[in-house]
Design a protein around this motif. Structure first.
Motif, short mmCIF file in Angstrom:
data_model
loop_
_atom_site.label_atom_id
_atom_site.label_comp_id
_atom_site.label_asym_id
_atom_site.label_seq_id
_atom_site.Cartn_x
_atom_site.Cartn_y
_atom_site.Cartn_z
N CYS A 97 0.62 -1.27 0.19
CA CYS A 97 0.08 -0.21 0.44
C CYS A 97 0.35 1.85 0.50
O CYS A 97 1.91 1.11 0.51
CB CYS A 97 -1.44 0.05 1.20
SG CYS A 97 -2.04 -1.42 1.02
N ILE B 233 -6.97 -2.77 6.37
CA ILE B 233 -7.32 -3.22 5.30
C ILE B 233 -6.49 -3.09 3.91
O ILE B 233 -6.47 -1.22 3.41
CB ILE B 233 -8.86 -3.55 5.11
CG1 ILE B 233 -9.45 -3.93 6.27
CG2 ILE B 233 -9.41 -4.71 3.54
CD1 ILE B 233 -9.08 -5.60 6.53
N TYR C 255 -6.90 -2.28 -0.01
CA TYR C 255 -7.49 -2.94 -0.57
C TYR C 255 -6.64 -1.94 -2.13
O TYR C 255 -6.27 -1.53 -2.48
CB TYR C 255 -9.03 -1.52 -1.49
CG TYR C 255 -9.55 -2.37 -0.18
CD1 TYR C 255 -10.38 -4.07 -0.71
CD2 TYR C 255 -9.74 -1.63 0.90
CE1 TYR C 255 -11.29 -3.48 0.42
CE2 TYR C 255 -10.99 -2.39 1.66
CZ TYR C 255 -11.36 -3.60 2.06
OH TYR C 255 -12.24 -4.04 2.79
N LYS C 256 -5.82 -3.43 -2.72
CA LYS C 256 -4.70 -2.87 -3.73
C LYS C 256 -3.74 -2.48 -3.25
O LYS C 256 -3.40 -2.69 -2.76
CB LYS C 256 -5.34 -2.09 -5.22
CG LYS C 256 -6.60 -3.23 -5.59
CD LYS C 256 -7.12 -2.35 -6.80
CE LYS C 256 -7.97 -3.05 -7.97
NZ LYS C 256 -8.31 -2.30 -8.89
N THR D 233 -4.30 0.45 -1.51
CA THR D 233 -5.05 1.75 -1.27
C THR D 233 -4.88 0.61 0.60
O THR D 233 -5.43 0.09 0.77
CB THR D 233 -5.85 2.30 -1.44
OG1 THR D 233 -5.74 3.00 -2.04
CG2 THR D 233 -6.55 3.09 -0.17
N THR E 176 -6.88 1.00 3.82
CA THR E 176 -8.09 1.24 4.19
C THR E 176 -8.53 0.82 5.94
O THR E 176 -8.27 0.16 6.49
CB THR E 176 -9.38 0.79 3.76
OG1 THR E 176 -8.98 0.85 2.81
CG2 THR E 176 -10.90 1.28 3.85
#
Length: 168
Positions: A59, A86, A88-89, A91, A93
Motif C-alpha cells: 500500500c 485492510i 485494497y490494491k 490503498t 483502508t
C-alpha cells in the motif's frame, strides 16, 4: 568506508516498518495519541499489523500512515479487534470494528449501558419499531446461522437507541 557508513546513517528509512520505527513518526503519534496509549506500544501494534497482513506493505505510505494517524487521534490501536487495516490494491483502508465503536461510545461519557449481539436461526427474537422486545437462546443448543446483528444503547439521560442490521 567512512563515507558509506555516514551515508547509511543519514539515509532516511523508506520501508513502512523503517518509517514506523523512526523517531519522527513516534513524535507524530505522540502528538495525536491520548494519554492512555504510548507511542512505543502503538508502533509495536502497527508493526504486528504489518506482519499479520503482509499485503499492507504494497500500500502507499500515505494511505497507511493516514490510517494510523486517524487511529491515534481516536485513541484506538490497529489490533485486529478494535480496528483493522485492510489493503485494497495499493490503498490501506481503516475499518473500525464493533469493539472499537463500543470503546469510543463508552469514552464519550454519555452511555449508561450498551449491548451488542447477533441473531441466529434458532434464537427466539422479536423486535418492533426499532426496539428489541425478546432475544433468548439456549447456550446448550446449536444456534444456527447468524442472520442479523443489533446494538442497544441506553444513554445516561435515560433515552434509548437500537440499531439492527440483517445479513444479505
Amino acid at each position: 568506508s567512512t563515507i558509506m557508513s555516514e551515508t547509511a546513517i543519514t539515509k532516511k528509512p523508506t520501508s513502512l516498518r523503517g518509517i514506523l520505527n523512526s523517531d519522527a513518526m513516534r513524535e507524530q503519534f505522540a502528538a495525536a495519541l491520548p494519554k492512555h496509549l504510548s507511542p512505543e506500544r502503538f508502533v509495536r501494534i502497527a508493526i504486528t499489523a504489518l506482519t499479520r497482513t503482509p499485503k499492507l506493505q504494497d500500500c502507499t505510505q500515505e494511505s497507511f500512515f493516514k490510517c494510523l494517524l486517524d487511529l491515534s487521534a481516536m485513541g484506538l490501536e490497529p489490533d485486529g479487534r478494535r480496528a483493522y487495516l485492510i489493503p485494497y490494491k495499493t490503498t490501506a483502508t481503516l475499518v473500525i470494528g464493533y469493539m472499537g465503536l463500543v470503546e469510543l461510545v463508552r469514552r464519550s461519557g454519555d452511555v449508561a449501558k450498551i449491548h451488542c449481539d447477533v441473531v441466529c436461526e434458532n434464537d427466539a427474537f422479536d423486535h418492533s419499531m426499532g426496539e428489541v422486545k425478546v432475544h433468548t437462546y439456549d447456550l446448550r443448543k446449536d444456534r444456527g446461522v447468524a442472520y442479523a446483528a443489533y446494538a442497544q444503547v441506553t444513554l445516561k439521560d435515560g433515552s434509548y437507541c437500537s440499531i439492527e442490521s440483517a445479513a444479505s
